[in-house]
Enzyme design. Structure first.
Site, PDB file in Angstrom:
ATOM      1  N   CYS A   2     -64.471  11.641 -95.464  1.00  0.00           N
ATOM      2  CA  CYS A   2     -63.626  10.949 -94.487  1.00  0.00           C
ATOM      3  C   CYS A   2     -63.727  11.584 -93.099  1.00  0.00           C
ATOM      4  O   CYS A   2     -63.939  12.789 -92.975  1.00  0.00           O
ATOM      5  CB  CYS A   2     -62.171  11.024 -94.910  1.00  0.00           C
ATOM      6  SG  CYS A   2     -61.866  10.433 -96.566  1.00  0.00           S
ATOM      7  N   ARG A  27     -70.808  11.043 -91.367  1.00  0.00           N
ATOM      8  CA  ARG A  27     -70.185  11.805 -92.453  1.00  0.00           C
ATOM      9  C   ARG A  27     -70.234  11.044 -93.779  1.00  0.00           C
ATOM     10  O   ARG A  27     -70.065  11.639 -94.839  1.00  0.00           O
ATOM     11  CB  ARG A  27     -68.727  12.125 -92.091  1.00  0.00           C
ATOM     12  CG  ARG A  27     -68.596  13.050 -90.907  1.00  0.00           C
ATOM     13  CD  ARG A  27     -67.165  13.152 -90.428  1.00  0.00           C
ATOM     14  NE  ARG A  27     -66.306  13.797 -91.398  1.00  0.00           N
ATOM     15  CZ  ARG A  27     -66.162  15.114 -91.522  1.00  0.00           C
ATOM     16  NH1 ARG A  27     -66.832  15.912 -90.735  1.00  0.00           N
ATOM     17  NH2 ARG A  27     -65.348  15.624 -92.416  1.00  0.00           N
ATOM     18  N   TRP A  75     -64.044   7.826 -97.280  1.00  0.00           N
ATOM     19  CA  TRP A  75     -65.032   7.987 -98.349  1.00  0.00           C
ATOM     20  C   TRP A  75     -64.214   8.070 -99.614  1.00  0.00           C
ATOM     21  O   TRP A  75     -63.509   9.051 -99.857  1.00  0.00           O
ATOM     22  CB  TRP A  75     -65.841   9.256 -98.116  1.00  0.00           C
ATOM     23  CG  TRP A  75     -67.018   9.435 -99.008  1.00  0.00           C
ATOM     24  CD1 TRP A  75     -68.261   8.897 -98.842  1.00  0.00           C
ATOM     25  CD2 TRP A  75     -67.089  10.218-100.206  1.00  0.00           C
ATOM     26  NE1 TRP A  75     -69.095   9.308 -99.854  1.00  0.00           N
ATOM     27  CE2 TRP A  75     -68.402  10.114-100.710  1.00  0.00           C
ATOM     28  CE3 TRP A  75     -66.168  11.003-100.904  1.00  0.00           C
ATOM     29  CZ2 TRP A  75     -68.824  10.753-101.869  1.00  0.00           C
ATOM     30  CZ3 TRP A  75     -66.584  11.641-102.059  1.00  0.00           C
ATOM     31  CH2 TRP A  75     -67.903  11.513-102.532  1.00  0.00           C
ATOM     32  N   ASN A 101     -57.981  13.356 -94.612  1.00  0.00           N
ATOM     33  CA  ASN A 101     -59.286  13.702 -95.187  1.00  0.00           C
ATOM     34  C   ASN A 101     -59.027  14.807 -96.197  1.00  0.00           C
ATOM     35  O   ASN A 101     -58.485  15.846 -95.845  1.00  0.00           O
ATOM     36  CB  ASN A 101     -60.215  14.189 -94.064  1.00  0.00           C
ATOM     37  CG  ASN A 101     -61.494  14.831 -94.583  1.00  0.00           C
ATOM     38  OD1 ASN A 101     -61.895  14.588 -95.718  1.00  0.00           O
ATOM     39  ND2 ASN A 101     -62.126  15.643 -93.763  1.00  0.00           N
ATOM     40  N   GLY A 102     -59.385  14.585 -97.465  1.00  0.00           N
ATOM     41  CA  GLY A 102     -59.142  15.606 -98.490  1.00  0.00           C
ATOM     42  C   GLY A 102     -58.574  14.972 -99.746  1.00  0.00           C
ATOM     43  O   GLY A 102     -58.614  13.749 -99.907  1.00  0.00           O
ATOM     44  N   GLU A 488     -87.162  19.603-102.825  1.00  0.00           N
ATOM     45  CA  GLU A 488     -86.590  19.050-101.593  1.00  0.00           C
ATOM     46  C   GLU A 488     -87.243  17.701-101.251  1.00  0.00           C
ATOM     47  O   GLU A 488     -86.557  16.767-100.834  1.00  0.00           O
ATOM     48  CB  GLU A 488     -86.761  20.074-100.456  1.00  0.00           C
ATOM     49  CG  GLU A 488     -86.343  19.631 -99.070  1.00  0.00           C
ATOM     50  CD  GLU A 488     -84.870  19.254 -98.943  1.00  0.00           C
ATOM     51  OE1 GLU A 488     -84.080  19.487 -99.872  1.00  0.00           O
ATOM     52  OE2 GLU A 488     -84.526  18.676 -97.895  1.00  0.00           O
ATOM     53  N   LYS A 492     -85.225  14.172-100.884  1.00  0.00           N
ATOM     54  CA  LYS A 492     -85.291  13.329 -99.671  1.00  0.00           C
ATOM     55  C   LYS A 492     -85.580  11.878-100.047  1.00  0.00           C
ATOM     56  O   LYS A 492     -84.960  10.963 -99.536  1.00  0.00           O
ATOM     57  CB  LYS A 492     -86.382  13.794 -98.702  1.00  0.00           C
ATOM     58  CG  LYS A 492     -86.172  15.049 -97.920  1.00  0.00           C
ATOM     59  CD  LYS A 492     -85.104  15.005 -96.865  1.00  0.00           C
ATOM     60  CE  LYS A 492     -83.744  15.252 -97.451  1.00  0.00           C
ATOM     61  NZ  LYS A 492     -83.213  16.556 -97.469  1.00  0.00           N
ATOM     62  N   GLU A 495     -82.518  10.204-101.984  1.00  0.00           N
ATOM     63  CA  GLU A 495     -81.265   9.932-101.293  1.00  0.00           C
ATOM     64  C   GLU A 495     -81.359   8.835-100.248  1.00  0.00           C
ATOM     65  O   GLU A 495     -80.385   8.134-100.016  1.00  0.00           O
ATOM     66  CB  GLU A 495     -80.665  11.209-100.698  1.00  0.00           C
ATOM     67  CG  GLU A 495     -81.465  11.835 -99.602  1.00  0.00           C
ATOM     68  CD  GLU A 495     -80.846  13.137 -99.091  1.00  0.00           C
ATOM     69  OE1 GLU A 495     -79.624  13.274 -99.119  1.00  0.00           O
ATOM     70  OE2 GLU A 495     -81.611  14.005 -98.634  1.00  0.00           O
ATOM     71  N   HIS A 511     -95.185  20.599-119.864  1.00  0.00           N
ATOM     72  CA  HIS A 511     -94.088  20.734-120.822  1.00  0.00           C
ATOM     73  C   HIS A 511     -93.180  19.508-120.823  1.00  0.00           C
ATOM     74  O   HIS A 511     -92.004  19.619-121.179  1.00  0.00           O
ATOM     75  CB  HIS A 511     -93.296  22.009-120.523  1.00  0.00           C
ATOM     76  CG  HIS A 511     -94.149  23.235-120.573  1.00  0.00           C
ATOM     77  ND1 HIS A 511     -94.564  23.797-121.751  1.00  0.00           N
ATOM     78  CD2 HIS A 511     -94.719  23.963-119.579  1.00  0.00           C
ATOM     79  CE1 HIS A 511     -95.335  24.845-121.483  1.00  0.00           C
ATOM     80  NE2 HIS A 511     -95.451  24.965-120.168  1.00  0.00           N
ATOM     81  N   LYS A 610     -72.131  13.431 -95.295  1.00  0.00           N
ATOM     82  CA  LYS A 610     -72.845  14.533 -94.635  1.00  0.00           C
ATOM     83  C   LYS A 610     -72.232  15.874 -95.007  1.00  0.00           C
ATOM     84  O   LYS A 610     -72.935  16.817 -95.291  1.00  0.00           O
ATOM     85  CB  LYS A 610     -72.811  14.327 -93.121  1.00  0.00           C
ATOM     86  CG  LYS A 610     -73.599  15.376 -92.337  1.00  0.00           C
ATOM     87  CD  LYS A 610     -75.081  15.279 -92.616  1.00  0.00           C
ATOM     88  CE  LYS A 610     -75.881  16.360 -91.933  1.00  0.00           C
ATOM     89  NZ  LYS A 610     -77.219  16.513 -92.535  1.00  0.00           N
TER      90      LYS A 610
END
Ligand code: M6R
Length: 615
Positions: A2, A27, A75, A101-102, A488, A492, A495, A511, A610
């Site tokens: 948020c 965000r 969010w 926010n939280g 990484e 990328k 996402e 394996h 974010k």
């Protein structure tokens, strides 16, 4: 997560709040809303969707007049993303309005109590419980808003950054913080509130970052008073001068923030080592390390805690610290570390890595390590962030604001600073020869120009993206220093393009993942000249025998992989320990172009935030 924005002063609040919400879009969010006080009453509009959807709806629904207002991007945590669950939320009387926010963890029990006292709830959110709790305290005890907020927050378990106002006292906004960030911008006779400084940077360079368990009562045209929520003591405001400028938070001619940030990497890496690495003198100096050199030299081990991309940077650091400084390193997901009763002693050094400096799990891991007596060193990008403040010492990456949700320059600058620390410790411990040390410094200084060289391959990488954009699965393989780069690269792609991708150490392929390989599977293999090259080439041969499509990331001038692979992307030669700074760039560009070709929202991918300020 948020985002919150607020304004009280002489200007029209609406355009400031609307623009502020747009700045906080990075965000990650799923709904948005604004409440304004128009001189008589509160006008509120909110909706599921983006800030542009809110803008269209709000301007039809309510007047946009008023010099006091609050706005929010949500969010979803408690309750699905819909209009009703969006913020702001009214109290039952309609007098109070809040953005948050939280997460209020004990909201269920508080809600049950409030229901018994006759309160009703429109939404499924924890936030609506909080605003009614505040109202209840005000009503029962005949208190003013500030005091009621304080008493209510003392009953709350969880995390919050809130802004509240009362239509009967329209010259005041009350804000409070615990665990989620909150900045207050201070103009002459006006105040701005936001999750970070980007919404108000063009109005003022002066800001206060509230500490955890602090609240502020902000009065129009007057002053602001900061108090400790627990014991009501007054706090002297510490006003910081912001270094941020408008240009840094705008796209500067690029189509997306992510692309801009990919291209910023040469400068960002240079900014990370500037003034800290004096190549001619052979000196690396990092105040946080120098001041605590004894602790570093006596440490039994280093534990790195981080999440996501920052965790990948930590994995690269594991190789470089062990390789150069001969210090045992463990790399932990902060979210696991904090809950698994880890063995930590006073002889451990914990290095936390976080771009935002606000990641809830990383913050909790730091607090745990400190409580066990470990010395915690923080690596953050955002100056003044919660993690920067919570750690015993640290170093900023100086990458500049990273707005794209997918981390790019955060990763390469984190590796840069970790390399500087490893080299400094190796020198102090005598585990690196003078010539090797000097070579590292010289090579590191050349990295920005070599990154520029890799960026010149963008058109070629784009043509590879065109061929594979409709593939549903990708494999990424690398060994040693480039194993974390494979992870990484896969992250990328996942996402921002929503294509399934997995990263593996190349030798692990046998394996399990080898079963996936057929003519439809593209496999990105990082095969640098000094990175167990022959072994990787034989892995490539195994892939080729199974008809997998090979995209090799190789050192300039390579001939062997070129013969075996379907495509190669060249990067300039460098030391293997520094190669992740180059090999990661083509993987960023490949993901970027595939996502753009698929029409995805590159800078704000679905479901992602974010800074992940909830656990
Ligand atoms: O701000 P942090 O570095 O603590 O964030 C940790 C992760 O959420 C972050 O690295 C995330 O994985 C990236 N944005 C992915 O690109």
């Amino acid at each position: 997560m948020c985002g919150i924005v607020g304004y009280i002063g002489h200007r029209e609040a609406y355009p400031i709040i609307l623009k502020g919400l747009k700045r906080l879009e990075y965000r990650g969010y799923d709904s948005a809303g604004i409440a304004l006080y128009d001189g008589k009453d509160i006008k509120l509009s909110k909706t599921k969707g983006k800030v542009v959807d809110l803008e269209a709806k709000l301007e039809k629904e309510i007047s946009t007049d008023g010099n006091l207002g609050i706005g929010h991007t949500r969010w979803a945590t408690h309750g699905v993303p819909n209009d009703v669950n969006s913020h702001p939320h009214y109290s039952n009387s309609g007098n109070l309005v809040i953005i948050h926010n939280g997460i209020i963890e004990n909201y269920e029990s508080l809600k049950t109590e409030l229901k018994k006292r006759g309160y009703t709830f429109q939404s499924d959110t924890d936030t609506e419980v909080l605003i009614n709790l505040i109202e209840d305290v005000m009503k029962n005890d005949g208190l003013k808003l500030g005091k009621a907020v304080q008493i209510a927050l003392n009953q709350v378990v969880g995390a919050y950054a809130i802004a509240v106002f009362d239509k009967n006292k329209p010259n005041e906004i009350v804000v409070a913080k615990l665990g989620s960030p909150l900045a207050i911008g201070i103009g002459g006779d006006e105040f701005f509130i936001a999750s970070d400084a980007s919404p108000f940077i063009e109005y003022t360079k002066n800001a206060i970052y509230l500490e955890d368990e602090e609240m502020a009562i902000i009065r129009r045209g007057k002053d602001l008073k900061i108090r400790k929520i627990k014991d009501d003591s007054l706090v002297d405001p510490y006003v910081q001068e912001l270094q941020l400028n408008l240009e840094q938070i705008e796209k500067g001619g690029f189509d997306h923030f992510m692309l801009k940030e990919i291209y910023e990497q040469p400068n960002a890496i240079r900014d990370t080592y500037r003034g800290r690495m004096l190549v001619n003198e052979g000196i690396i100096k990092l105040a946080g390390v120098e001041d605590n050199m004894k602790k570093f030299l006596n440490a039994d081990r280093i534990i790195i805690v981080a999440c996501g991309t920052s965790w990948h940077a930590g994995l690269v650091a594991e190789y470089i610290f062990e390789d150069l400084a001969r210090i045992p390193v463990e790399v932990e997901y902060a979210s696991e570390f904090r809950y698994r009763n880890p063995v930590i002693t006073e002889k451990d050094i914990v290095i936390s890595i976080s771009q935002s400096g606000e990641t809830a799990d990383t913050l909790a891991a730091i607090k745990l390590a400190k409580s066990k007596g470990a010395f915690v060193f923080g690596i953050c990008n955002v100056v003044g962030s919660s993690i920067a403040r919570e750690t015993n010492a640290g170093a900023y990456t100086h990458a500049g604001p990273e707005i794209g949700v997918a981390s790019t320059k955060a990763f390469t600058t984190q590796i840069t600073i970790l390399t500087l620390i490893a080299l400094r410790l190796a020198r102090a411990k005598g585990t690196i020869s003078s010539s090797d040390y000097r070579l590292h410094l010289l090579e590191l200084e050349m990295i920005p120009d070599k990154v520029k060289k890799v960026l010149e391959s963008e058109a070629h990488i784009k043509s590879i993206a065109e061929i594979y954009k409709n593939t549903r699965n990708f494999l990424y393989l690398g060994r040693g220093y480039n194993f974390p780069v494979a992870l990484e690269g896969a992250l990328k792609l996942k996402e921002i393009s929503y294509i399934h991708a997995e990263g593996y150490p190349a030798a692990e392929m046998k394996h399990g993942p080898i079963a996936l390989i057929d003519e439809n599977m593209p496999i990105i293999v990082i095969a640098t000249k000094y990175g167990h090259y022959e072994k990787v080439v034989s892995n490539i041969q195994e892939i080729r025998s199974r008809k997998g499509k090979i995209i090799g990331v190789v050192t300039q001038g390579d001939v062997n992989v070129k013969e075996l692979a379907d495509h190669v992307i060249e990067v300039p030669e460098t030391l293997e320990s520094l190669s992740p700074l180059l090999t990661t760039i083509p993987l960023q560009l490949l993901s970027y172009h595939i996502a753009v070709m698929l029409g995805k929202n590159v800078d704000q991918p679905r479901n992602l935030a974010k800074s992940v300020t909830v656990e």
